[in-house]
Design an enzyme around this catalytic site. Structure first.
Site, PDB file in Angstrom:
ATOM      1  N   GLY A  41      35.103  36.128  58.390  1.00  0.00           N
ATOM      2  CA  GLY A  41      36.151  36.103  57.309  1.00  0.00           C
ATOM      3  C   GLY A  41      36.010  36.736  55.827  1.00  0.00           C
ATOM      4  O   GLY A  41      36.633  36.969  55.122  1.00  0.00           O
ATOM      5  N   GLY A  42      34.471  36.795  55.536  1.00  0.00           N
ATOM      6  CA  GLY A  42      34.032  37.520  54.367  1.00  0.00           C
ATOM      7  C   GLY A  42      34.396  36.717  53.166  1.00  0.00           C
ATOM      8  O   GLY A  42      34.767  35.637  53.025  1.00  0.00           O
ATOM      9  N   ILE A 185      41.132  37.745  38.955  1.00  0.00           N
ATOM     10  CA  ILE A 185      40.573  36.403  39.222  1.00  0.00           C
ATOM     11  C   ILE A 185      40.498  35.534  37.990  1.00  0.00           C
ATOM     12  O   ILE A 185      40.841  34.309  37.960  1.00  0.00           O
ATOM     13  CB  ILE A 185      39.112  36.797  39.565  1.00  0.00           C
ATOM     14  N   VAL A 238      33.406  40.527  25.387  1.00  0.00           N
ATOM     15  CA  VAL A 238      32.192  39.480  25.255  1.00  0.00           C
ATOM     16  C   VAL A 238      30.974  40.355  25.186  1.00  0.00           C
ATOM     17  O   VAL A 238      30.485  41.218  25.995  1.00  0.00           O
ATOM     18  CB  VAL A 238      32.396  38.469  26.515  1.00  0.00           C
ATOM     19  N   HIS A 444      72.361  36.066  50.565  1.00  0.00           N
ATOM     20  CA  HIS A 444      72.727  35.279  49.004  1.00  0.00           C
ATOM     21  C   HIS A 444      72.632  33.975  49.659  1.00  0.00           C
ATOM     22  O   HIS A 444      72.949  33.410  50.383  1.00  0.00           O
ATOM     23  CB  HIS A 444      74.002  35.739  48.774  1.00  0.00           C
TER      24      HIS A 444
HETATM   25  P1  NAI Z   1      39.380  42.876  37.560  1.00  0.00           P
HETATM   26  O1  NAI Z   1      39.126  44.312  37.800  1.00  0.00           O
HETATM   27  O2  NAI Z   1      40.510  42.809  38.517  1.00  0.00           O
HETATM   28  O3  NAI Z   1      39.622  42.450  36.066  1.00  0.00           O
HETATM   29  C1  NAI Z   1      38.419  42.209  35.254  1.00  0.00           C
HETATM   30  C2  NAI Z   1      38.793  42.627  33.797  1.00  0.00           C
HETATM   31  O4  NAI Z   1      37.635  42.304  33.052  1.00  0.00           O
HETATM   32  C3  NAI Z   1      39.222  43.784  33.359  1.00  0.00           C
HETATM   33  O5  NAI Z   1      40.710  43.685  33.077  1.00  0.00           O
HETATM   34  C4  NAI Z   1      38.237  44.388  32.508  1.00  0.00           C
HETATM   35  O6  NAI Z   1      38.891  45.264  31.301  1.00  0.00           O
HETATM   36  C5  NAI Z   1      38.071  43.000  31.772  1.00  0.00           C
HETATM   37  N1  NAI Z   1      36.429  43.104  31.209  1.00  0.00           N
HETATM   38  C6  NAI Z   1      35.407  43.880  31.634  1.00  0.00           C
HETATM   39  N2  NAI Z   1      34.206  43.856  30.825  1.00  0.00           N
HETATM   40  C7  NAI Z   1      34.593  42.531  29.967  1.00  0.00           C
HETATM   41  C8  NAI Z   1      34.026  42.148  29.005  1.00  0.00           C
HETATM   42  N3  NAI Z   1      32.572  42.380  28.589  1.00  0.00           N
HETATM   43  N4  NAI Z   1      34.821  41.289  27.923  1.00  0.00           N
HETATM   44  C9  NAI Z   1      36.003  41.208  28.138  1.00  0.00           C
HETATM   45  N5  NAI Z   1      36.815  41.707  29.389  1.00  0.00           N
HETATM   46  C10 NAI Z   1      36.082  42.454  30.050  1.00  0.00           C
HETATM   47  O7  NAI Z   1      38.151  42.125  38.238  1.00  0.00           O
HETATM   48  P2  NAI Z   1      38.224  40.732  38.741  1.00  0.00           P
HETATM   49  O8  NAI Z   1      39.428  39.852  38.120  1.00  0.00           O
HETATM   50  O9  NAI Z   1      36.891  40.093  38.460  1.00  0.00           O
HETATM   51  O10 NAI Z   1      38.396  40.872  40.282  1.00  0.00           O
HETATM   52  C11 NAI Z   1      37.611  41.393  41.144  1.00  0.00           C
HETATM   53  C12 NAI Z   1      38.132  42.405  42.181  1.00  0.00           C
HETATM   54  O11 NAI Z   1      38.680  41.255  43.161  1.00  0.00           O
HETATM   55  C13 NAI Z   1      39.204  43.013  41.770  1.00  0.00           C
HETATM   56  O12 NAI Z   1      38.977  44.554  42.321  1.00  0.00           O
HETATM   57  C14 NAI Z   1      40.595  42.500  42.317  1.00  0.00           C
HETATM   58  O13 NAI Z   1      41.579  43.382  42.674  1.00  0.00           O
HETATM   59  C15 NAI Z   1      40.146  41.730  43.468  1.00  0.00           C
HETATM   60  N6  NAI Z   1      40.709  40.313  43.543  1.00  0.00           N
HETATM   61  C16 NAI Z   1      41.915  40.669  43.762  1.00  0.00           C
HETATM   62  C17 NAI Z   1      42.940  39.519  43.988  1.00  0.00           C
HETATM   63  C18 NAI Z   1      44.261  39.563  44.281  1.00  0.00           C
HETATM   64  O14 NAI Z   1      44.669  40.627  45.038  1.00  0.00           O
HETATM   65  N7  NAI Z   1      44.993  38.769  44.085  1.00  0.00           N
HETATM   66  C19 NAI Z   1      42.479  38.095  43.572  1.00  0.00           C
HETATM   67  C20 NAI Z   1      40.978  38.363  43.194  1.00  0.00           C
HETATM   68  C21 NAI Z   1      40.522  39.361  43.006  1.00  0.00           C
END
Ligand code: NAI
Length: 466
Positions: A41-42, A185, A238, A444
């Site tokens: 399932g990874g 996330i 950050v 509806h």
């Molecule tokens: P993400 O790429 O969605 O978001 C990371 C965010 O961090 C970006 O908006 C970026 O601008 C910001 N960021 C980068 N460096 C920073 C810094 N130094 N200070 C402040 N902000 C900074 O990545 P995330 O949320 O970690 O998710 C990882 C991957 O997993 C993504 O590709 C996401 O699509 C996938 N994922 C998908 C989900 C879903 O489909 N619901 C749920 C969780 C993860």
């Protein structure tokens, strides 16, 4: 064929890998699936999509009862959260699902090998598990997924500075949670802990949260989440950490000014990177691109033509359903069938409440590409079912070609929007127009009627909004 000789070896049993193995077996190919984790399932099933959705669901009920219970005539006294029980429920969901996938995969005729897979040559995979096993195959599919991106100045210790792996398993509610990154996330797990009473601040480097969605959508989402108690610091990068006595302080930069945020826990959620280490790629000549992703052609073949790659290790959005589609396509191509993925219509969801959803092209992207579009919007506050559900925050937006009315994209903020976007996605898959959606009978009362109304609004004839 000898015991360890296969038609296809799949390395990695996440949604990309296990689904491609099932499809390959369905097509009559003798298939091996190699996985180093004890369960299949990874990331998605074990520590990602599924556990986070379990936590989102439980905390959504808790939050709703706390905030709205009395208004709905539900008298529960004081609603309390039991974190260990919450985690137990989440763990049960995960364990149920991963066991199910294990059974499914073997019943489909796939042979699973537990251990780390490494390419020895273009037809051989060495599995390093309890014992060493050498497997050979005509074709290999690499599906090893991704790993968390770390910020060097915020060393992950698993206790105070954590990743999503830890934030789905805290044993108590942190008083102050600082989240670095306002993407999927950060927003999902930020919402989980905020609902349980944590003081959550999300720091996002770009000018707005959920930056891959349209500006109006992500701005609306920010406004809604602020009302729910989340704090945002956008346009803020950050840069590091400070320790003051026992306190942890996150240091950030906003327009050249230093800002400080005290934290009990810091969740680093700044993206993921392709997981390609230890696979022996360089040795066998599988090429990577400038972002360390495995290069593939339109048939998902790497630079070595009998080695395929799918999911997070190749270009494109890091989404489980994208990986699954690629897994199916790779297996079909290997079996001599016309496997294909339509990258133009991949839904993307952030599972907050309300959810943020997109599929296809957004308004911002269309404008950037100078594509002539017409837009229809419909507010959920005008939808009867949404009113009955207390889910009126949000809207549906349909983006259509101004030339031929074809639906190019849909973006939604709405409770459970990931479920009702599927109808619009099907229209888009078949090249449907806004008129097609508008002429489709929607039950509806459903929130999905808002999609129909937004499609009508493309032609300025929404029935239930002004
Ligand atoms: P993400 O790429 O969605 O978001 C990371 C965010 O961090 C970006 O908006 C970026 O601008 C910001 N960021 C980068 N460096 C920073 C810094 N130094 N200070 C402040 N902000 C900074 O990545 P995330 O949320 O970690 O998710 C990882 C991957 O997993 C993504 O590709 C996401 O699509 C996938 N994922 C998908 C989900 C879903 O489909 N619901 C749920 C969780 C993860």
């Amino acid at each position: 064929m000898s015991e360890n000789q296969f038609d296809v070896i799949v390395v990695g049993a996440g949604p990309g890998g296990y689904v491609s193995a099932i499809r390959a077996a369905q097509l009559g190919l003798k298939t091996a699936l190699v996985e180093k984790r004890k369960t299949l399932g990874g990331t998605c099933l074990n520590i990602g999509c599924i556990p986070s959705k379990a936590l989102l669901h439980s905390t959504e009920i808790f939050h709703f009862l706390q905030e709205k219970g009395a208004e709905h005539g539900i008298k529960t006294g004081s609603v309390k959260i039991d974190v260990p029980a919450l985690m137990k429920k989440k763990d049960a969901v995960v364990s149920n699902l991963v066991k199910g996938v294990g059974t499914l995969v073997s019943k489909k005729g796939v042979t699973v090998f537990n251990g780390s897979g490494r390419l020895n040559d273009t037809h051989t995979v060495e599995v390093d598990g309890d014992k060493k096993t050498t497997l050979t195959a005509k074709n290999i599919i690499l599906a090893t997924g991704s790993a968390v991106i770390e910020i060097p100045s915020l060393k992950i210790d698993g206790k105070t500075i954590v990743t999503s792996d830890h934030a789905i398993a805290f044993d108590s509610v942190p008083k102050k949670l600082v989240v670095v990154g306002g993407g999927a996330i950060g927003l999902e797990l930020g919402a989980v802990w905020a609902r349980l009473g944590s003081d959550v601040t999300i720091i996002e480097f770009l000018p707005r949260i959920a930056p891959t969605f349209d500006t109006d959508i992500s701005r609306t989402a920010e406004r809604i989440f602020k009302k729910q108690g989340l704090k945002f610091e956008t346009g803020t990068k950050v840069t590091g950490l400070k320790k003051q006595k026992s306190k942890t302080i996150v240091v950030a930069d906003k327009d050249g000014t230093e800002k400080q945020f005290e934290a009990d826990k810091v969740l680093v959620a700044v993206g993921r990177r392709p997981y390609t280490e230890g696979l022996g790629l360089e040795e066998v000549g599988v090429e990577l691109d400038e972002r360390n992703r495995i290069k593939t052609d339109e048939y998902l073949r790497t630079s070595i033509k009998n080695i395929y790659a799918v999911g997070d290790i190749i270009a494109g959005p890091m989404l489980a359903h994208k990986a699954e589609e690629e897994g199916v396509a790779a297996a079909e191509i290997i079996a001599g069938k016309p496997g294909h993925v339509n990258y133009d219509v991949i839904p993307n969801v952030i599972y907050t409440d309300p959810e943020i959803v997109s599929a296809g092209m957004g308004e911002d992207e269309a404008k950037e590409k100078k594509i002539k579009i017409t837009i229809g919007k419909f507010p959920l506050s005008a939808n009867g079912r949404a009113l009955a559900m207390d889910a009126t925050e949000g809207m549906v937006k349909v983006i259509a070609s101004a030339e031929n009315d074809r639906v190019l994209g849909v973006q939604i903020i709405g409770r459970n929007a990931s479920e009702f976007v599927a109808g619009a996605v099907a229209h888009m898959e078949y090249g449907g127009s806004a008129e097609d959606i508008a002429r489709t009978v929607h039950a509806h009362p459903t929130v999905s009627e808002s999609v129909k109304e937004a499609a009508l609004a493309v032609d300025k004839r929404a029935l239930h909004s002004l």
